[in-house]
Scaffold this active site. Structure first.
Site, PDB file in Angstrom:
ATOM      1  N   CYS A 185       0.825  -1.213   0.000  1.00  0.00           N
ATOM      2  CA  CYS A 185       0.000   0.000   0.000  1.00  0.00           C
ATOM      3  C   CYS A 185       0.855   1.257   0.000  1.00  0.00           C
ATOM      4  O   CYS A 185       0.342   2.354  -0.211  1.00  0.00           O
ATOM      5  CB  CYS A 185      -0.931   0.018   1.213  1.00  0.00           C
ATOM      6  N   GLU A 214       3.575  -7.420  21.166  1.00  0.00           N
ATOM      7  CA  GLU A 214       2.968  -7.940  19.945  1.00  0.00           C
ATOM      8  C   GLU A 214       1.817  -8.900  20.241  1.00  0.00           C
ATOM      9  O   GLU A 214       2.022 -10.085  20.394  1.00  0.00           O
ATOM     10  CB  GLU A 214       4.006  -8.685  19.090  1.00  0.00           C
TER      11      GLU A 214
END
Length: 1351
Positions: free
Chosen positions: A159, A1283
């Site tokens: 992207c 995470e």
């Protein structure tokens, strides 16, 4: 600067020469022929593309009207930085900047467009700037490219070029933007990896004053203080960026400006293979064309006709482009208001309306403010730059004209729209303009909409309302209400509008209005898109909002007038409670901000050792400049063909006949391949579960591959695939849902069961019993890069190379070899990088690769497969839907003494990667429930096979347990976090329900720290205070802990391999079996190698994952890739260091290069393999116990939301995450995974909704129907450490449920109620039951088929 100016000078001279040659050539080759009954000239198209080294003049002599800019750039110009993401303008991956000379304004304008919808023939005279044109690693980076890379805003990178071009264009127009400017510019760009925050962090450095986040204060006695001094919050330095120098921007080519100024007024004509396009310059010519060709559609931005032609195969032999006619693009202001040309872009309209709202008195601009509110939510910036349309507040007057009948004015009301997408304009008429008048003093106007996502999404329902009040009174003179989304076209509830005229604007009018709307607004249960009850509820709720808004505005106006005169004392004071006011304030989209913290490395660690330090992604610069290559960016191989899949249209049927004869007659068609063409095995085998490559005798789902067409181009292959005719004989049974599978007892084997304690006995002794269930829908991976492969036959020994987007290259190699009937050593898979994976590029890509390889084998030529977004979603499927049924015994204090949970997943038609094991193994989460039984059943249905997705069953298994805790808390009347706290594992030596030992100390610590960092107790009280003061807006807050197992429960998968080579110049090449897909596995491998070899990271490189270098590698999945690969790289480097150690000790004064050279001359091997044999994880399912995971990570998350009880909209206010991941190799990358996983979870639990028709057809097949989180969905404040997997997104779900419960409690309803995941706007609104939902009660006729199924 001198070099750039020199290049510009050379470029101008060279281009002027080319222009002369071009016009001379055009004059010589002008072709006259009869077309449209007149003599015309076949025109060329001339535009300019910029690359990093030069400007490229494009003179396309045979421009095809069907060709869009994206395919032209990628295939003909070779600029592959612009990416294909969806093909429909819904993701922003193909964003480029277009510059044109505006003859009306006499200036050059710069704007972003979506290249996948922009026909190249509409770019005559334009300059196109792609990501390659603004900077390069070979020359110089543009500051935009540098900052997104250094801020860690590029993970998979697919992207990134689109993000860069959106920001670059903003800076071209506004060098010092505000944060709101950035938010608007990026609103049309999707990212599936980062969670958006790091992208914003990089780009906000261009703002004149950056917006910070208020830091949380901790008391001096806080236990956190002993920990916080070891934390750091700077992920990248802010003081070493390249400065933005607008004087160095690319200039608009002077020859294009000259060309536009000297334009002759001739029309442009383009003749393609199938479609012709004419672009008139004069309005009179346009009217002539429409008179001669009334059925020819008009286009300007191509945002409506384009997707229909490109994605749905709609065919128009002639298209007329109206974008060159200046009269249609004019915007003029008069005494009565605004006149907008029919070809005026929505962005231009928005800019003009914003200007008038600022400069004009408020009472005249009520209608404009309503229009502006809608415009800002409509589509993304790129689409608004292209699109035109009659998006108005229903108070304007369109002007239309024909050649024969002249001009006429038409009221813009419900009569204008005859049917869906059709107006009363005659076929030969052309819409010229729309007049939007100022609002009169006693006119009140509002617009409302509700969509799946607040921005960049089609609305379920929109409404425009206007009331005129008789001056000096509160009596209604006229009332207009219009709804879109309750019927096939615009609907005006005429009876309601008529009956409320001459009545006082008060509570009686409100009650009567709602009653009338109940009868007047008829939403058919079979309405396209479904949600009939929700739409009708919104219709009435919007009227209620409008009533309150008018009351408020009347009160303000009358109050001002009373100050000046007593004549207004007779006007009644309609009123409503103060707690209603918040309903009138729409949620404001904010740019995400936050504080990201991580632990410092030891001061003793050498500065050259980057392990534990934030380090930029190895390929970030290349991804930001468009130089990074993905599989479909590779240049065409000579003779390359394209393959397109032919899929089943039936869910369960016998194949009677496959007839490709019509397809084989089409231009460019080469061959058709099916099961009979497979030289080896026509199946994919996964742990004794077979799945056919090509359906041979029977199809078992819609979307199953039956065959494939192979053609010279992808467009030809796409068209030919539609001409393959398959004859079926439908079979029974056919069912798609988990409930239907349970009724049919349709299950896959094996079933799973784990039990701790004596559940049945404990249930008998519990003080209370709760029996309930929760359904959780599936999720589409929506990786930005669709699946695909290039198969290249080598021409000897049956060898074949595959350039493939896979997370498991070894499995792809194995399956291709089986399909071709050759050994794996002749098949080589190459994987440079993936544009996102998330578990979805393990299994299905192997089948697609085998099919493509069969086509390459049959034709003897290279074959490229690149799935279109809709086909990717249809064929590959996604996360398993789950149904959790539970029976729980608990005591008054919230202690859970026993739980019996059965998990049902929808596995689809074949057993792909069943994630049930992980769901059952994670069912306890962080809670010590002494008597716990879990059973897992995978249901067999007639849907495409579901597969692995990030978390691999963990999010589903954990969700059911957290639902248990939440419901127990509700029934005990206790705060949910208290019930969670008292049930948590606490003992230092604890055992999971499958008897794996672990220490929960870090989990409890994360939980405590998260609550304190989030200031949970104070915010909970603030939420309660807010809820008591607001009737129609409610807030909720929720926190959950997490214990998550890392690695594969099948022990043989926990292995890693690597190959490290040292060359004589001292450089190091690291190769490993992992796949780079944005998680930074290559970057971490380099950091590890640098530490062990003690060489700078600049001397180390990783190329590609290749089965010829590292064989038999495990998949990059299960959060275990870095563990396995990192240890293997470490092993290989340590072997090399042991070989070099004697030379280092002998000549300590030498350099690294000298040691390496000496080793070479002493015949010491400078190449080493590394291997990591993971722990012996395994589960004995007969006993229901085992060491299932390598280790556990722990964490906690807290989120706060606010909901609009009248619409179902919600806003994610703040999220705090604390996660223990051990010693992070690269905190910047790990925090990126934190936020990316969380935002993906936000989508899973709130907005991502897959819809299947009653016939089993996936209807959400692209970003226009399926909504992943956009920038507007990210919490305004996002703070994190560590995470987590996707599961933490569930905190948003439970916070929403708490907010709904507050609304229900206030209405005297129970706070225990069902809510399935995802918690969409529809579910939120309908759960907040009130008088309006009762008015929209569903039809009693149960014979109507539902629009979609909860599968």
């Amino acid at each position: 600067m001198l070099t750039k100016r020199f290049f510009n000078y050379i470029y101008e001279v060279f281009f002027s020469f080319l222009l002369v040659v071009h016009w001379l050539f055009k004059f010589i080759t002008s072709l006259f022929y009869k077309f449209f009954d007149r003599i015309i000239i076949l025109s060329f198209i001339v535009f300019v593309c910029f690359s990093s080294l030069f400007s490229l003049q494009v003179v396309e002599k045979n421009a095809d009207p069907e060709e869009v800019l994206l395919s032209f750039l990628r295939r003909k110009v070779g600029l592959t930085g612009t990416k294909y993401g969806c093909g429909g303008g819904g993701c922003g991956a193909c964003t480029v900047m277009v510059s044109t000379y505006d003859r009306n304004q006499r200036t050059v304008v710069h704007y972003t467009v979506i290249a996948c919808l922009q026909p190249i023939v509409t770019l005559h005279g334009a300059a196109v700037v792609t990501v390659e044109g603004i900077g390069s690693t070979k020359t110089k980076l543009h500051p935009v490219q540098e900052r997104i890379a250094k801020a860690h805003g590029s993970q998979c990178g697919f992207c990134t070029p689109g993000m860069v071009m959106s920001m670059y264009t903003l800076l071209r127009n506004k060098p010092q933007p505000t944060m709101e400017d950035i938010r608007e510019a990026l609103g049309g760009n999707l990212c599936r990896c980062t969670g958006y925050r790091p992208i914003i962090d990089g780009f906000k450095t261009f703002c004149e004053s950056e917006v910070g986040v208020e830091q949380t204060c901790y008391s001096p006695d806080s236990p956190l203080n002993s920990y916080l001094h070891t934390l750091i919050t700077e992920l990248f330095p802010m003081d070493c960026f390249l400065p933005l120098d607008p004087s160095q921007d690319l200039i608009f080519p002077p020859e294009l400006m000259i060309m536009e100024k000297k334009v002759s007024g001739d029309a442009l004509y383009f003749q393609g293979e199938r479609v012709n396009l004419v672009a008139p310059f004069k309005l009179s010519h346009l009217l002539e064309l429409k008179a001669e060709h009334p059925s020819a559609p008009l286009i300007v931005g191509n945002t409506t006709i384009g997707p229909k032609m490109l994605l749905k195969g709609v065919y128009h032999p002639l298209v007329i482009y109206a974008g060159r006619i200046s009269e249609l693009k004019a915007v003029t202001w008069g005494e009565t208001g605004l006149t907008v040309g029919a070809a005026c872009s929505l962005s231009t309209l928005q800019k003009e309306v914003e200007k008038v709202v600022v400069e004009t008195e408020e009472e005249k601009t009520r209608g404009y403010r309503a229009l502006l509110q809608t415009l800002r939510c409509l589509a993304g910036k790129q689409i608004r730059n292209m699109a035109v349309g009659s998006l108005f507040d229903k108070q304007g007057h369109p002007a239309a004209q024909t050649k024969q009948h002249g001009m006429r004015s038409i009221p813009l009301d419900e009569k204008l729209f005859a049917d869906f997408g059709k107006t009363v304009l005659r076929p030969e008429e052309v819409l010229l303009s729309i007049d939007i008048p100022y609002t009169k003093p006693w006119e009140f106007v509002a617009a409302y909409r509700q969509a799946q996502r607040r921005e960049f999404a089609f609305s379920f329902l929109n409404a425009g309302m206007k009331v005129a009040i008789k001056e000096g009174t509160d009596v209604v003179e006229s009332l207009s209400i219009y709804y879109g989304g309750v019927g096939p076209t615009l609907v005006k509830p005429k009876l309601t509008c008529q009956q409320l005229v001459s009545r006082s604007w008060g509570e009686d009018l409100l009650s009567e209005g709602c009653r009338l709307l109940k009868e007047d607004v008829d939403v058919s249960p079979s309405i396209h898109g479904g949600r009939a009850e929700f739409r009708k509820t919104l219709a009435i709720s919007f009227f209620f909002k409008f009533y309150m808004q008018v009351v408020l505005e009347m009160r303000e106006r009358v109050g001002k007038l009373r100050i000046m005169s007593t004549l207004w004392d007779g006007v009644s004071d309609a009123d409503f409670p103060l707690e209603y006011l918040s309903a009138l304030k729409p949620f404001k989209n904010e740019v995400p901000q936050g504080q990201q913290s991580f632990q410092l490395v030891s001061e003793a660690q050498p500065s050259a050792d980057l392990v534990g330090r934030p380090s930029m992604h190895q390929s970030a610069f290349q991804q930001a400049t468009g130089e990074a290559k993905y599989y479909d960016d590779l240049p065409l191989v000579q003779g390359e063909l394209f393959i397109f899949m032919v899929t089943s249209t039936r869910a369960h049927a016998k194949i009677i006949n496959i007839d490709p004869s019509e397809a084989l007659k089409m231009p460019g068609m080469v061959t058709f391949v099916s099961a009979g063409d497979v030289p080896g095995a026509n199946c994919r085998l996964w742990f004794n579960n077979p799945e056919e490559l090509f359906a041979e005798e029977e199809v078992v789902c819609v979307g199953q591959i039956i065959g494939a067409v192979v053609a010279e181009s992808r467009e030809q292959a796409r068209r030919a695939a539609k001409e393959v005719h398959v004859t079926y004989h439908d079979l029974q049974p056919v069912f798609f849902t988990i409930e239907d599978a349970i009724r049919h007892e349709s299950y896959f084997e094996p079933k799973r069961k784990v039990e701790r304690g004596d559940v049945d006995e404990a249930l008998k002794t519990a003080e209370h019993i709760l029996e309930d269930e929760i359904y959780m829908g599936g999720q589409e991976h929506f990786y930005m890069e669709t699946q695909g492969v290039i198969a290249v036959p080598k021409g000897e020994h049956e060898e074949m190379d595959l350039f493939v987007a896979t997370q498991h290259a070894a499995f792809t190699q194995e399956l291709v070899g089986m399909a071709l009937g050759v050994d794996s050593n002749k098949i080589t898979c190459h994987v440079k990088r993936l544009g996102g994976g998330f578990g979805g590029k393990v299994m299905k890509i192997a089948s697609l690769s085998a099919i493509t390889a069969v086509a390459a084998h049959k034709t003897g030529r290279a074959v490229r497969c690149c799935l279109e977004r809709g086909d990717d979603m249809l064929i590959t499927s996604g996360r398993h839907p789950f149904l959790g049924k539970y029976k729980v015994g608990y005591n008054n204090d919230g202690t859970i003494v026993a739980a019996d949970i059965t998990y049902y997943s929808n596995g689809g038609s074949t057993l792909d990667e069943s994630i049930m094991d992980k769901a059952v193994l994670h069912m306890d989460n962080g809670y010590k429930i002494p008597n716990l039984r879990g059973r897992g059943v995978v249901c067999k249905t007639y849907l495409p096979s579901y597969t692995a997705f990030r978390g691999f069953g963990g999010p589903q298994g954990l969700m059911v347990m957290e639902s248990v805790l939440h419901e127990v808390a509700v029934r005990c009347g206790l705060p949910a976090e208290k019930v969670r706290d008292i049930n948590m594992y606490r003992e230092e030596q604890s055992y999971t329900h499958h008897k794996q030992p672990f220490n929960p100390t870090d989990m409890v610590r994360c939980w405590d720290e998260c609550l304190e960092r989030a200031n949970y107790q104070d915010r909970l009280r603030a939420v309660q205070l807010f809820n008591s003061s607001n009737r129609w807006k409610k807030r909720g807050i929720s926190a959950v802990p997490q214990k998550f197992g890392v690695g594969f429960s099948k022990g043989f998968c926990n292995q890693g391999a690597a190959l490290v080579n040292i060359y004589k110049d001292g450089s190091v090449l690291v190769t490993h079996g992992g796949t780079e897909m944005g998680q930074g596995i290559n970057t971490k491998a380099i950091q590890i190698a640098s530490r062990v070899l003690k060489v700078p990271v600049s001397s180390i490189f990783t190329k590609e994952t290749c089965t010829g270098n590292v064989p038999n590698a495990a998949p990059s999945a299960a959060s275990f890739g870095t563990d396995a690969v990192g240890m293997a790289v470490k092993d290989a480097c340590e072997k090399l260091m042991r070989r070099l150690q004697p030379l280092m000790e002998k000549n300590p004064q030498n350099t690294w290069k000298q040691w390496v050279n000496e080793a070479f001359f002493q015949k010491t091997s400078l190449s080493a393999t590394g291997f990591f044999m993971g722990p012996p994880t395994d589960v004995d399912w007969e006993k229901g116990e085992g060491q299932a995971y390598y280790y556990f990570t722990f964490g906690a998350c807290c989120s706060e939301v606010e909901i609009d009880c009248l619409t179902g909209d919600h806003k994610n206010i703040r999220t705090d995450i604390v996660m223990d991941v051990g010693k992070s190799i690269n905190p910047a990358l790990d925090i990126g995974q934190v936020e990316g996983g969380f935002v993906q979870g936000v989508g899973l639990y709130t907005i991502e909704e897959l819809q299947f028709s009653p016939d089993g057809v996936l209807m959400t097949r692209g970003p226009s129907q399926y909504k992943v989180p956009a920038l507007c969905d990210v919490p305004a404040e996002l703070n994190g450490i560590g995470e987590p997997p996707v599961f933490f997104g569930s905190t948003i779900f439970f916070a929403i449920k708490a907010a709904i419960a507050a609304a229900r409690t206030e209405r005297g309803l129970g706070d225990a109620f069902p809510l399935s995941s995802p918690a969409t706007a529809e579910k939120i609104r309908m759960a907040c039951q009130d008088e309006f939902t009762k008015m929209a009660s569903p039809p009693t006729d149960g014979a109507m088929a539902p629009w979609c199924l909860d599968v």
